[in-house]
Design an enzyme around this catalytic site. Structure first.
Site: not given
Ligand code: NGO
Length: 533
Positions: A339
């Site tokens: 992200e």
């Molecule tokens: C995503 C995000 C995290 C969140 C999570 C919540 C990843 C790899 N990045 O997973 O920052 O906490 O979802 O389900």
């Protein structure tokens, strides 16, 4: 000859063990054989399902005179002491750990087809022997033994017994070398004792990696001497504005030591270049504009980025990675990479090209979330896949292509393996961006065939992440991890041929009294035929 456990009809096996228990005199105490504790647990009532089970012969019975016999090796003795610590409070027996005598419970190191983690368990009237090539195998064999003993064995006060283990042989080796659990200690901080508690809970299911998500927008959780404000300021809060916290180096070493005593390897993660608000708030110079943002206690993602164009960013990464690598005996260092919505693609690639060699320089293997495959994964790097059914074909193909080119995969599909997803719309805790993940859904998939076009040989295993935006205490972790975590553990350990929801749910239900005895909470999913009392 190895006989696969599914070749024996369950009813025959159950009858067999009942008869054997009767033969051992368990029914001659005058009490009616109604209590579950007078019937030895069938050898295949274990999670993860063993590779091969051959029931037969009289059961083994633990008595006040039982000794735990270990080979003359420090490591085997440690496993013996660990087993004794579990058995002594509930049995009330002395259970000396010794290298002398015969009979009893024997932990034996020997060459054989066990690999680094496999074991063989032989149970019969004259003794119970666990044989393995390495202490890790003995440790996993001990987890099997625990599950074969009555659940009351987990209690911390003396229980009546009897302590029977059905007769027969189990031969067992894991399908995958990577069977992980991830704990997000950044969104909410969890102290050393809470982490130890989780370690003990997951070790029972032969999990062998503890991935700690040590930094994120909401908190930096590990002391770094060369950048002290990361922990003291960046770690001073958490989601919702609570006090947060961080591990001193001594705390972290204690977690590593405790994990190792449960044969788990700690995999630390510093998430970069996104998910870095706590670091950016702690040091103004890490920001492209030289201005530190405020600490963040919300739950949005994707808004922060290290400054890819500044040299100080790489000094920072070098210092953090060097100090963390020095504290970590394990082989891996996770650099996040998910992200990075506030980092341009070109910058992301540049950043990963600079950072991966730093990890290698300090002797560690890179792991990244699967977005790393959008850059150039270093040789030997592993990518942790956290996509879901609706992930675009293009993104899946990118991961598959990296896998074809040698990047190993750890599978954590969010709509299967994320322990922070709600079970249903009525689950009070958890998130639902990946959908609802009921127990059957989290269990019913095959890691070996999950990602189209990724070679099965690229799959190193599975991992169950537990993100903590909505979870702030151990009781919350219990509710989310149990009963789903054992299913992911089974996908990582057991041969694909054992996969069967109807069989699994019965074994899962049988765990409940053990969790009760251990004080582990769990979600009573209606999909599982829990015992009724
Ligand atoms: C995503 C995000 C995290 C969140 C999570 C919540 C990843 C790899 N990045 O997973 O920052 O906490 O979802 O389900």
């Amino acid at each position: 000859m190895r006989r696969h456990h599914r070749t024996t009809p369950r009813i025959t096996r159950l009858l067999g063990s009942l008869l054997m228990v009767a033969a051992a005199g368990a029914f001659t105490t005058g009490a009616a054989p109604t209590s579950a504790s007078t019937v030895a647990t069938p050898l295949d009532r274990v999670i993860p399902a063993p590779a091969s089970v051959e029931p037969g012969g009289a059961p083994y019975r633990l008595t006040p005179g039982t000794r735990i016999r270990v080979d003359d090796s420090r490591e085997a003795r440690r496993v013996g002491e660990y087993l004794a610590d579990i058995l002594r409070p509930s049995t009330g027996y002395r259970l000396p750990v010794t290298s002398h005598g015969d009979g009893g419970i024997r932990l034996r190191l020997a060459k054989g087809p066990y690999g680094d983690e496999g074991y063989r368990l032989d149970s019969g009237r004259s003794g119970l022997t666990i044989t393995a090539y390495k202490a890790s195998g003995l440790f996993h064999g001990v987890q099997t033994l625990r599950q074969l003993l009555p659940a009351a064995v987990e209690k911390d006060s003396v229980q009546p017994g009897p302590w029977l283990v059905a007769g027969g042989t189990i031969e067992d080796t894991p399908r995958y070398a990577w069977r992980g659990a991830m704990l997000d200690v950044s969104r909410h901080f969890f102290g050393v004792d809470e982490v130890k508690r989780y370690i003990d809970q997951i070790a029972l299911y032969k999990i062998n990696k503890l991935h700690l998500h040590l930094s994120d927008d909401q908190g930096w959780r590990i002391a770094v001497d060369s950048w002290p404000r990361l922990a003291t300021y960046g770690g001073s809060t958490e989601v919702g504005g609570g006090p947060g916290g961080h591990y001193t180096k001594a705390d972290y070493k204690e977690i590593v030591r405790y994990a190792a005593s449960r044969h788990l390897e700690v995999v630390p993660e510093i998430d970069m270049p996104g998910h870095t608000n706590a670091a950016l708030a702690s040091y103004a110079e890490l920001n492209c504009d030289g201005v530190a943002p405020p600490l963040y206690t919300g739950t949005k993602v994707g808004f922060s980025s290290l400054c890819v164009g500044k040299e100080v960013t790489y000094d920072f990464v070098d210092d953090v990675v060097r100090e963390l690598a020095a504290l970590t005996p394990g082989r891996y260092l996770h650099i996040g990479g998910d992200e990075a919505h506030s980092t341009s693609h070109a910058d992301y690639v540049k950043f990963m090209d600079r950072v991966q060699p730093i990890v290698a320089q300090y002797g560690k293997t890179v792991i990244g979330w699967h977005q790393l495959t959008g850059a150039t994964p270093a040789k030997g790097a592993l990518a942790q896949y956290w996509g879901l059914d609706r992930t675009s074909a293009e993104e899946k193909a990118q991961v598959a292509k990296a896998a074809q080119n040698g990047t190993g995969l750890i599978l954590s599909p969010a709509d299967r393996a994320y322990l922070d997803m709600k079970y249903t719309k009525d689950t009070p805790l958890g998130l639902s961006w990946a959908g609802y993940v009921e127990v059957q859904r989290s269990y019913d998939w095959d890691p070996g065939a999950y990602l189209p076009d990724a070679p099965a040989s690229a799959v190193r295993g599975v991992e169950a992440p537990l993100w903590t935006e909505t979870l702030s205490e151990s009781g919350h972790l219990d509710q989310m991890a149990f009963p789903r975590l054992p299913g992911i553990a089974e996908l990582g350990w057991s041969p694909a041929s054992t996969h069967d929801w109807d069989d699994y749910k019965v074994r899962l239900a049988a765990q409940a009294p053990r969790w009760d005895a251990l004080g582990t909470g769990y979600h009573r999913s209606p999909q599982v035929p829990w015992p009724t009392d």
